[in-house]
Motif scaffolding. Structure first.
Motif, short mmCIF file in Angstrom:
data_model
loop_
_atom_site.label_atom_id
_atom_site.label_comp_id
_atom_site.label_asym_id
_atom_site.label_seq_id
_atom_site.Cartn_x
_atom_site.Cartn_y
_atom_site.Cartn_z
N PRO A 53 1.24 7.44 -4.19
CA PRO A 53 2.24 8.32 -4.79
C PRO A 53 2.80 9.36 -3.83
CG PRO A 53 0.04 8.93 -5.54
CD PRO A 53 -0.10 7.65 -4.77
N ARG A 54 2.15 9.54 -2.68
CA ARG A 54 2.63 10.52 -1.70
C ARG A 54 3.65 9.92 -0.73
NH1 ARG A 54 -3.31 11.64 0.30
NH2 ARG A 54 -3.11 9.37 0.18
N ASP A 55 3.70 8.60 -0.66
CA ASP A 55 4.65 7.92 0.23
C ASP A 55 6.03 7.93 -0.43
OD1 ASP A 55 6.13 5.36 1.23
OD2 ASP A 55 4.50 5.62 2.66
N PRO A 56 7.11 8.04 0.35
CA PRO A 56 8.44 7.99 -0.26
C PRO A 56 8.68 6.73 -1.09
CG PRO A 56 8.61 8.80 1.97
CD PRO A 56 7.18 8.38 1.78
N LEU A 57 8.14 5.58 -0.66
CA LEU A 57 8.30 4.36 -1.46
C LEU A 57 7.53 4.46 -2.77
CD1 LEU A 57 8.08 1.45 1.15
CD2 LEU A 57 10.11 2.55 0.19
N GLY A 58 6.32 5.02 -2.72
CA GLY A 58 5.54 5.19 -3.95
C GLY A 58 6.18 6.17 -4.89
N LEU A 65 -0.68 3.48 -13.75
CA LEU A 65 -1.83 2.57 -13.81
C LEU A 65 -1.54 1.30 -13.02
CD1 LEU A 65 -4.60 1.69 -15.05
CD2 LEU A 65 -3.26 0.70 -16.93
N ALA A 66 -0.36 0.72 -13.23
CA ALA A 66 -0.01 -0.53 -12.55
C ALA A 66 -0.01 -0.37 -11.04
CB ALA A 66 1.36 -1.00 -13.04
N LEU A 67 0.61 0.70 -10.55
CA LEU A 67 0.72 0.89 -9.11
C LEU A 67 -0.59 1.36 -8.48
CD1 LEU A 67 4.24 2.60 -8.82
CD2 LEU A 67 3.66 0.16 -8.67
N GLY A 68 -1.32 2.18 -9.21
CA GLY A 68 -2.53 2.75 -8.64
C GLY A 68 -3.74 1.85 -8.70
N ALA A 115 0.83 -1.21 0.00
CA ALA A 115 0.00 0.00 0.00
C ALA A 115 0.87 1.26 0.00
CB ALA A 115 -0.94 -0.01 1.20
N ARG A 116 2.01 1.20 0.65
CA ARG A 116 2.91 2.35 0.62
C ARG A 116 3.44 2.59 -0.80
NH1 ARG A 116 7.64 2.25 4.72
NH2 ARG A 116 7.81 4.32 3.74
N ILE A 117 3.72 1.50 -1.52
CA ILE A 117 4.20 1.64 -2.90
C ILE A 117 3.10 2.16 -3.81
CG2 ILE A 117 5.15 0.35 -4.87
CD1 ILE A 117 6.42 -1.56 -2.80
#
Length: 380
Positions: free
Chosen positions: A24-29, A49-52, A19-21
């Motif tokens: 997009p606001r997380d440093p990992l994302g 698209l893939a991550l979201g 979920a962190r990845i």
């Protein structure tokens, strides 16, 4: 914490890392979105698209129950990852953490990003450690050493007496059939191998489907990961006459063009361009090809066999019937891992009979399967 609770807790922490990845606001994302366009072969829009949308970060309780129940039990789990689908490490790590408290991950050399981020997050996660979890990246496998360790060595303390068993390690392989075979041969006694080799998806359009809607749904299944995953439809079988298959092909060409304007295909390498040229030349002898900026749709109105298109948003459409489908699908053997179906009819049932372990979903939902275990059900 008992063994069952620890297994589930480790899976939940792996999903939390995913979920962190996804955020997009997380440093990992943020790091994932910066690095993946350079390694995944996807455009920045394709990465978003893939991550979201396609990281499995919101499973239901029932899905988690099924994942834990279907996983093996071992002291440690080795995971070998492929590069086809950049989000695949999350599901693979979730299954591995349900299998064993100690997980060793060999990421794809070509695209290690998500695996690296997951491992980094879990290594810093105190809740994961409290659930007896330990995880690390490795460059090479040491299956002999993993199998040879005796009870009481490093890592054995993570298991209670009820968990100590003859299975010392599991090896989960995601990759080509050749990779699975080569690593299976290296596994020694005490190592259970679960291999997930090459696979592909097919879409089936029944007689009750509205063609424009079906085309949009199929495009939604093709675009993620630029069609490189084992859930991606490479073939569309249309139940009915050639004219109906042609109408679907034209609607799909339009839908892929619209989707590509929003989410461009990633850059093609020379080998993929050569595959597309070969597909184009071969198809000219039996049908027609509709090409757009970043996709192609081939049409075979009277197929004697199925021509496998390249995995680059290239879709092969064929008119067929429930009676003819078995002979068309037989050469694919056990390669079918996913079937998307819409519009009723008898063709979808015939296709499912040829691939009884394939995941079956509605058109448009092929790329979002439940998080109930590995995507590939052929070895369950």
């Amino acid at each position: 914490m008992d063994a069952g609770a620890a297994r589930r807790a480790r899976v939940e922490r792996a999903i939390a890392a995913g979920a962190r990845i996804a955020d997009p606001r997380d440093p990992l994302g943020e790091e994932a979105r910066r690095r993946l366009p350079l390694t995944s072969g996807l455009s920045p829009e394709g990465v978003a698209l893939a991550l979201g949308r396609h990281l499995e970060v919101a499973p239901t309780r029932g899905e988690l129950d099924a994942l834990v129940a279907s996983s093996g039990r071992a002291r440690r789990c080795h995971v070998v990852l492929a590069a086809n689908v950049c989000t695949a490490p999350l599901r693979a790590v979730a299954v591995a953490t349900a299998t064993a408290p100690e997980v060793l991950v060999r990421p794809s050399r070509r695209d290690p990003v998500v695996a690296e981020l997951l491992v980094r997050a879990l290594q810093a996660d105190e809740a994961f450690a409290r659930a007896r979890g330990a995880i690390a990246l490795v460059a090479d496998l040491d299956l002999g050493g993993a199998a040879a360790r005796a009870p009481g060595d490093a890592g054995d303390g993570a298991l209670g007496d009820a968990e100590r068993a003859e299975v010392l390690a599991e090896l989960h392989i995601y990759g080509t059939d050749q990779t699975v075979a080569a690593l299976r041969a290296q596994a020694g006694p005490g190592v259970i191998v679960r291999g997930h080799g090459a696979g592909l998806g097919i879409a089936v359009v029944g007689p009750g489907a509205m063609l424009a809607e079906a085309a949009r749904d199929i495009a939604g299944d093709v675009v993620p990961f630029d069609q490189r995953g084992c859930l991606s439809p490479r073939f569309v079988l249309v139940e009915g006459p050639a004219e109906r298959a042609e109408a679907l092909a034209r609607a799909l060409h339009e839908a892929l063009g619209e989707a590509g304007a929003r989410i461009p295909r990633g850059p093609l390498d020379g080998a993929t361009r050569a595959e597309i040229a070969m597909y184009r030349a071969t198809l000219e002898a039996v049908g027609s090809l509709l090409e757009g900026d970043g996709h192609a749709v081939g049409l075979d109105p009277a197929p004697r066999s199925l021509l496998l298109p390249p995995a680059a948003r290239v879709v092969h459409v064929a008119a067929t019937s429930a009676e003819a489908a078995p002979s068309l699908l037989a050469p694919l053997g056990g390669a079918i891992t996913a079937i998307g179906a819409g519009g009723g009819g008898r063709l979808a049932a015939a296709a499912s009979a040829m691939a009884p372990r394939a995941r079956v979903s509605a058109l448009g939902a092929m790329q979002r399967p439940p998080l109930d275990g590995p995507v590939d059900l052929r070895t369950r």
